[in-house]
Design a protein around this motif. Sequence first.
Motif, PDB file in Angstrom:
ATOM      1  N   THR A 108      38.168  47.536  28.999  1.00  0.00           N
ATOM      2  CA  THR A 108      37.975  46.316  29.791  1.00  0.00           C
ATOM      3  C   THR A 108      38.327  46.553  31.256  1.00  0.00           C
ATOM      4  O   THR A 108      37.692  45.982  32.143  1.00  0.00           O
ATOM      5  N   LEU A 109      39.327  47.392  31.512  1.00  0.00           N
ATOM      6  CA  LEU A 109      39.655  47.712  32.903  1.00  0.00           C
ATOM      7  C   LEU A 109      38.474  48.348  33.626  1.00  0.00           C
ATOM      8  O   LEU A 109      38.317  48.187  34.842  1.00  0.00           O
ATOM      9  N   ARG A 110      37.663  49.095  32.875  1.00  0.00           N
ATOM     10  CA  ARG A 110      36.488  49.754  33.479  1.00  0.00           C
ATOM     11  C   ARG A 110      35.274  48.837  33.492  1.00  0.00           C
ATOM     12  O   ARG A 110      34.182  49.256  33.898  1.00  0.00           O
ATOM     13  N   GLY A 111      35.417  47.589  33.033  1.00  0.00           N
ATOM     14  CA  GLY A 111      34.328  46.625  33.098  1.00  0.00           C
ATOM     15  C   GLY A 111      33.230  46.826  32.093  1.00  0.00           C
ATOM     16  O   GLY A 111      32.131  46.306  32.257  1.00  0.00           O
ATOM     17  N   ALA A 112      33.516  47.564  30.991  1.00  0.00           N
ATOM     18  CA  ALA A 112      32.471  47.878  30.016  1.00  0.00           C
ATOM     19  C   ALA A 112      32.574  47.058  28.746  1.00  0.00           C
ATOM     20  O   ALA A 112      31.805  47.286  27.807  1.00  0.00           O
TER      21      ALA A 112
END
Length: 423
Positions: free
Chosen positions: A360-364
């Motif tokens: 989620t931190l990588r926006g995926a």
Amino acid sequence: MPHTYLFALTDGGGTVPPELGAARRLVERGHRVTVLVEDSMLPEASATGARVVRWEHGPNRPDRDPAHDPFRDWERTSPLAQARLMGDRAIAGPAPGHARDVAAAIDDDRPDLVVSSIFAFGAMMAAESRGIPFDVLMPNVYVPPTPGATPVGMGLVPARGPLGRARDAAMRRMTVVGLDRYTLERLNALRAELGVGPIAHSWEQVHRARRHLVMTSPAFDLPATLPPAARYVGPVLDDPSWADDDDWSPPPGDAPLVLVAMSSTFQDHVGVLQRVVDGLATLPVRGLVTTGPAVSPAAVRGTPDVTVVASAPHGRAMREAAAVVTHGGHGTLLKALAADLPAVVVPHGRDQADNAVRVTLRGAAVRLPRTASSARFADAVRRVLDDPSYARSARALGAAIRRDAEHSTLVAELEELDGAGRA
């Protein structure tokens, strides 16, 4: 030059395909490999081509039925309760049996290297007592507490500022003390029986390994300075043998395919699967739910547009899919990202909350609690399908994962032995 390896492996569900994948790769390179496995792993172990030996004195689960699960995440009430459960059922409790079986296997075959699952502490002790080097497999993110690293097991985001660093330091101390409370005395008693000196903390047993082989991509893990023994070797993205189906074909239709792939071990997740199915049934998608060996497909009610099956080859299914709904197990999540798929992550326990943070931190991905309603599951799936930023982020992370899998250094690390056949 061919070498002799002894793998001492325990059934961690999603850890089985990558760990057995390491053994299979060594067999394909012409090495002599023996794998010690639980009965639940026998079919998959036999497919590696290695010599297969079942545990005789260590815990030997016959299947992945919830009655035989050592972790029972769904019963966890606190971090201390989980530490006690792990100590009794995964680390200190099984250690004497693991040590006995591995010592006998070493005496019988004199391997050049012992390769151990991370919680098979007794196997590590047996190798140490016999003067054989051992490596530890970590088919997930780096697990042992490490100064400066975000503690694992609690789904924490990276620390910021002095207060965040103080939080991490306190959490690391808590995890060390909590595990020691339920394991250290028993581990040192076993070490004394084996004729090796005591350790100050339980995790010290792992740190006595020649190498920690971290079977993930550093692009997926959180930044950290790992100890010198640690090596990122890239992920092994093998499907389990029970999911191999040459006759598989995707559900008919042209609507986007959403693959639902939860845990291969029971984590009290039948209700979650049903709510996901009910949510997908409200969307213009095709759903494919794979229940795995721990849940019968009959336990989950499908719909005309949502098919429920025991298994499907995830590598092939993901090439057809537009998104994945998963519990966040490392193997499933990395295979989804390697296929450029955004995800809805529903952590149940173990390392899954940590994996959810990383993706989620990588926006995926979007993260939901396992208590989410069918409507929330539908909204989350619609979000990752309709917002192209999730697919872009998944493609960026997936490119790094594919590169690290293609250029894996796992076999090279295991083969790096001296001319006398010793590490």
